[in-house]
Structures are given as C-alpha cells and as structure tokens.
Write a protein that holds these residues in place. Structure first.
Motif, short mmCIF file in Angstrom:
data_model
loop_
_atom_site.label_atom_id
_atom_site.label_comp_id
_atom_site.label_asym_id
_atom_site.label_seq_id
_atom_site.Cartn_x
_atom_site.Cartn_y
_atom_site.Cartn_z
N TRP A 164 -7.81 5.24 -8.58
CA TRP A 164 -8.74 4.38 -7.83
C TRP A 164 -9.10 5.01 -6.47
O TRP A 164 -10.26 5.00 -6.06
CB TRP A 164 -8.11 3.00 -7.64
CG TRP A 164 -8.91 2.05 -6.81
CD1 TRP A 164 -9.96 1.27 -7.22
CD2 TRP A 164 -8.73 1.78 -5.41
NE1 TRP A 164 -10.45 0.54 -6.16
CE2 TRP A 164 -9.71 0.83 -5.04
CE3 TRP A 164 -7.84 2.24 -4.44
CZ2 TRP A 164 -9.82 0.33 -3.74
CZ3 TRP A 164 -7.95 1.76 -3.14
CH2 TRP A 164 -8.94 0.81 -2.81
N GLN A 171 -13.78 -0.07 3.24
CA GLN A 171 -13.78 -0.33 1.80
C GLN A 171 -14.52 -1.59 1.39
O GLN A 171 -14.46 -1.99 0.23
CB GLN A 171 -12.33 -0.39 1.28
CG GLN A 171 -11.61 0.95 1.38
CD GLN A 171 -10.18 0.90 0.87
OE1 GLN A 171 -9.72 -0.11 0.37
NE2 GLN A 171 -9.46 2.01 1.03
N SER A 231 -4.57 -7.31 -4.61
CA SER A 231 -4.60 -5.87 -4.80
C SER A 231 -3.52 -5.44 -5.80
O SER A 231 -3.78 -4.63 -6.71
CB SER A 231 -4.39 -5.18 -3.46
OG SER A 231 -4.12 -3.81 -3.62
N LEU A 264 -3.57 2.93 -8.78
CA LEU A 264 -3.79 3.34 -7.38
C LEU A 264 -4.37 4.74 -7.20
O LEU A 264 -5.42 4.90 -6.57
CB LEU A 264 -2.47 3.22 -6.60
CG LEU A 264 -2.54 3.79 -5.17
CD1 LEU A 264 -3.46 2.96 -4.30
CD2 LEU A 264 -1.14 3.86 -4.56
N HIS A 298 2.43 -3.48 0.92
CA HIS A 298 2.79 -3.54 -0.51
C HIS A 298 4.29 -3.65 -0.76
O HIS A 298 4.77 -4.73 -1.07
CB HIS A 298 2.17 -2.36 -1.30
CG HIS A 298 0.68 -2.35 -1.19
ND1 HIS A 298 -0.13 -3.25 -1.86
CD2 HIS A 298 -0.17 -1.58 -0.46
CE1 HIS A 298 -1.40 -3.02 -1.55
NE2 HIS A 298 -1.45 -2.01 -0.70
N HIS A 301 1.23 2.55 4.22
CA HIS A 301 1.51 2.00 2.89
C HIS A 301 2.93 2.38 2.46
O HIS A 301 3.46 3.40 2.90
CB HIS A 301 0.51 2.56 1.88
CG HIS A 301 -0.90 2.10 2.12
ND1 HIS A 301 -1.79 2.83 2.86
CD2 HIS A 301 -1.56 0.99 1.73
CE1 HIS A 301 -2.95 2.19 2.91
NE2 HIS A 301 -2.84 1.06 2.24
N HIS A 324 -8.79 -2.90 4.82
CA HIS A 324 -9.42 -1.60 5.10
C HIS A 324 -10.89 -1.79 5.44
O HIS A 324 -11.67 -2.19 4.59
CB HIS A 324 -9.34 -0.69 3.87
CG HIS A 324 -7.96 -0.27 3.49
ND1 HIS A 324 -7.49 1.01 3.68
CD2 HIS A 324 -6.93 -0.96 2.92
CE1 HIS A 324 -6.24 1.10 3.24
NE2 HIS A 324 -5.88 -0.08 2.77
N LEU A 384 -4.84 -3.52 -9.18
CA LEU A 384 -4.49 -2.13 -9.49
C LEU A 384 -3.30 -2.05 -10.45
O LEU A 384 -2.83 -0.95 -10.77
CB LEU A 384 -4.16 -1.35 -8.21
CG LEU A 384 -5.30 -1.17 -7.19
CD1 LEU A 384 -4.81 -0.40 -5.97
CD2 LEU A 384 -6.51 -0.47 -7.80
N ALA A 405 -9.08 -2.69 -2.45
CA ALA A 405 -8.37 -2.89 -3.71
C ALA A 405 -8.19 -4.38 -3.93
O ALA A 405 -8.23 -4.86 -5.06
CB ALA A 405 -7.03 -2.17 -3.68
N1 GUN Z 1 -2.44 3.88 -0.40
C1 GUN Z 1 -3.07 4.82 0.33
N2 GUN Z 1 -4.32 4.47 0.61
C2 GUN Z 1 -4.52 3.27 0.03
C3 GUN Z 1 -5.64 2.37 -0.02
O1 GUN Z 1 -6.71 2.62 0.50
N3 GUN Z 1 -5.44 1.21 -0.71
C4 GUN Z 1 -4.26 0.90 -1.29
N4 GUN Z 1 -4.15 -0.27 -1.94
N5 GUN Z 1 -3.22 1.72 -1.26
C5 GUN Z 1 -3.34 2.88 -0.60
#
Ligand code: GUN
Ligand code: ZN
Length: 433
Positions: free
Chosen positions: A89, A75, A288, A86, A263, A225, A72, A292, A317
């Motif tokens: 955060w 970020q 990440s 998550l 993920h 995601h 990202h 998290l 993250a």
């Molecule tokens: N799911 C939606 N937005 C995000 C993000 O910015 N980071 C992560 N790890 N998961 C997300």
C-alpha cells in the motif's frame, strides 16, 4: 464572557479506572477568554450572570473536541485504497501521492482540504504526520493556523528504502527540522513533532539525529510507527540485527512520555513493559488496522502493562477523519477478539477520543474535557430530524446509550458547530463532511 447552555457529555473521570460518563443536562458553562470559568445548572449560572450573552445549544449534545493522535496530512487524497497490506500500500498507493508534496502549490491545496476535513469531523487537536518536504509542512501549519486548529506536526524523515525523492540525510533532516520548529513551534496553537517515518526507513544515524532535534526543542513531541504489520516487523528485525521494534527507537532515547507511536498491533510483552514504564502512548488506529489487514489490537495487554492508549484516524490508510467511526471500529475490534478483547462502553470510546488524546499530546491541562479551568474546545452534535441517529437518541434509556448511538450512527454531517478556545470555527471549515 459567554454562557453556553446545553447538554454536556465528557469523561474527566477515567472509565478505564472505574470512572463514569459525566452528564450535565440543562447546564451551562461560562467561558471567558476561551477558558471555562464556571459550570453549573443553567438557572444558577444565568442568575449569577444575567447580562452575559447566551449561546443556546439545547436540542443537541455538546462533547469535547476530538483529539486525533495519528493522521497523515499528505494522504487525504489517498483514502480508500483496497486490497493491499501495509508495505505494498505504501509503495503503490500512499508514497506516490506523498511525492507530489514536492510541489508547494499542490501541498497547499491538500493542506486546506486536510484541515477542513479535521474540523468538520469535530477534531480540534491533532498530532499530524507531516510531509517529507519542508515547504509542504509550512503549508500545513499555515492552513491549520488559518482555521485555528491545535496542531502538532513536523517534517517526516527517512534515509533508506523508500523511493529516492522522499529520502533525506541526517544533516539535512537536522537543519530543516530545526528551521521548521523555529518558525512554528509554540507559535499560536502550533507545536513541533520530531517524525521519522518508521525505523524500517531510517538508519541509526538518522534516528540519533532525531534525538538531537528532540532535545533542542523544549516541549516538542516524538511520533512514528510501531509493530504494525508482520512483514514490516520481520524486515525491521533484519535491518537492526534481530532487535525488537521498540528497541530501535528506545536505544536512541526516543521512547518517553513525549512519544506517540502508532499501531502496535503485534507487540511482545517486553516491548509493552518498556512502553508502559516510559509513559509512552500508543495511537490505536482501528479502521486502518482493519483496512490494511494489519491485525487486531491487543488493548487489554496494553492496559495490563500501563501503556497509555488514544485514538488515531490514520488517514489515508484509515477510512476518514471521524473519531466516531474510529471509536466504533475500536469497539468492533475488541468484540471480534472474543475472550481476548477488552470490553468497551461508549464512555470508554469518548475517553479514548478526547481526554486520552489530550494526555498523549501533553495537553491534558488545557483540553480533553469540559471542566472549569479547561479551554472551551467543543463540538455540537445535532442529527437531522427523523434520521436514524435522531430516532436512536430520542429513544435511548440513558446518556450512555445516547452516546453509544452517537458512536454507532454519527458522522461528520451530524456535527453542526465546532469551537476552539471558545471561538466558533469559520463556517467554511464546516462545509466538508
Ligand atoms: N508506516 C510507515 N508509513 C506509514 C503510513 O503512511 N501509514 C501507515 N498506516 N503505516 C505506515
Ligand atoms: Zn500512520
């Protein structure tokens, strides 16, 4: 034409299907207009090309440039948030920073930091989650073009649940996305990615619009995601009438070979089958997932279902830009899963960080390894004399062990040079570690 001389390590033969690490010592690559046109021993190639300029990289290790499939851009200043799962955060940590991207000058300085961070980590190609503001996405493409990175990115869109200043409408998302794509897609090394943040923050109308945008941009990617966190998954099921997470994208035609979904820590077998059949890729983001507390990534189940997997740093993250660190954490994660973990060697880690990423991004005909016909996107690793990594490399029994030590001990400080299309990236892009 240039002859690059050195020790080259790469993974054109997939270690996940029986291939092994390719090692070429005292070797050379002939590079013409950014493309590798010959490979061989140094003496062979030198004899055939006695007049060409030689770039002597002996004493280090040359690897393909890394391919980060999920990171990202807004970020980078939000790395290091501790103690939150998550959704908390996002609310307390990441999204307030993302809201600052409304200011193009702020976004532009973040974009500079971001592209320098990628390059310094040896990353030459990346699928980048952009910002919710079109002008901020412009600043990212501008910064990436200045450094020369191979970037695929786009406007992040959401139309519910997030803070108001990050929301758009399907109509605005459509217009702004196509305008950005017309400015950047296929321009230089830039490409466009249709990017709804996650189905939790997107209505069906917006996801349908994302499909329309994707169909209007030949060669564009789709990224979002998926199945990251159990509370997130439960909310998605509530919002979509009990449907599974993959279906929220799939029903809008958003799951195919162009899709890179980050993920997928908690998939069902049904979802894995859909992803595998569709040729979609999962971006595994191991630091990440650990930071998290999202969970342990079921790599073996992905492979069993034929789902393509590559690596993402998931800054912010994730804990930094280094795909060496992500590779090591991917290894740790499988170790921690005991009998359910998939055993990984250093060759697997290199494959995940390079060729697998290139395949995910539709760039495997151009980058990912150092074969003849590929573009010379590469990095030179040379640890400082006497450092633990230098000691480890000097005392390794073979190159798989050398590479294991590189993944275990290596950092961006060990990356001394990075090339894209055979061109050395500016020193300024390598100052940040
Ligand atoms: N799911 C939606 N937005 C995000 C993000 O910015 N980071 C992560 N790890 N998961 C997300
Ligand atoms: Zn992410």
């Amino acid at each position: 034409m240039t002859l690059f001389r050195g020790t080259f390590l790469d993974t054109p033969d997939n270690p996940f299907t029986g291939g092994t690490l390719r090692v070429a010592t005292d070797a050379a690559l002939l590079v013409e207009d950014g493309v590798i046109t010959a490979r061989g021993t140094y003496s062979e190639l030198r004899n055939a090309h006695p007049a060409e300029r030689v770039v002597d990289l002996t004493g280090g290790l040359v690897l393909p440039g890394f391919v980060d499939t999920h990171v990202h851009f807004p970020q980078i200043r939000a790395v290091g948030g501790m103690g939150m799962p998550l959704l908390e955060w996002l609310d307390k940590y990441a999204l307030p920073e993302e809201a600052r991207m409304a200011d193009p000058a702020y976004a532009s300085s973040v974009a500079d930091e971001f592209v320098r961070g990628l390059a310094a980590a040896g990353t030459t190609s990346a699928l980048v989650f952009g910002a919710h503001f079109a002008e901020a996405v412009d600043t990212l493409f501008t910064a990436a073009s200045r450094v020369g990175l191979r970037i695929t990115s786009g406007l992040v869109v959401s139309d519910r649940i997030l803070r108001d200043d990050l929301l758009t409408t399907p109509e605005r998302a459509y217009t702004e996305s196509l305008a950005l794509a017309s400015r950047w897609h296929g321009v230089g090394r830039n490409r466009y990615a249709v990017t709804p943040r996650f189905s939790l923050s997107c209505t069906d109308e917006l996801l349908a619009t994302c499909h329309n945008v994707l169909e209007e941009i030949p060669g564009a990617l789709f990224t979002s995601h998926l199945n990251e966190n159990e509370a997130e998954i439960a909310t998605v099921a509530e919002l979509f009438g009990g449907s599974d997470y993959v279906s929220t994208y799939e029903k809008h035609g958003l799951v195919d070979h162009r899709s890179v979904l980050a993920h997928n820590v908690h998939p069902t077998d049904v979802e894995l089958k859909v992803l595998g059949d569709a040729g979609a890729t999962v971006a595994h983001c191991p630091t990440s997932n650990a930071a998290l507390g999202s969970g342990l990534f079921p790599l073996g189940r992905h492979l069993d279902h034929g789902v393509r997997v590559a690596l993402g740093s998931d800054v912010g993250a994730g804990t930094g830009f280094s795909l060496l660190k992500e590779g090591l954490q991917a290894y740790f994660c499988q170790q921690l899963m005991g009998d359910h973990g998939h055993p990984l060697t250093s060759a697997h880690l290199l494959r995940l960080a390079t060729t697998a990423g290139a395949e995910a991004l539709g760039l495997a005909d151009q980058v990912g390894d150092l074969s003849v016909g590929k573009r010379f996107d590469a990095q030179l690793l040379r640890p400082a004399d006497g450092s633990p990594l230098a000691v480890g490399v000097a005392h390794a029994d073979d190159y798989e062990e050398v590479l294991a030590r590189v993944f275990t001990l290596g950092t961006p400080a060990d990356i001394r040079a990075v090339w894209i299309d055979g061109q050395l990236l500016d020193d300024s892009s390598l100052e940040v570690g």
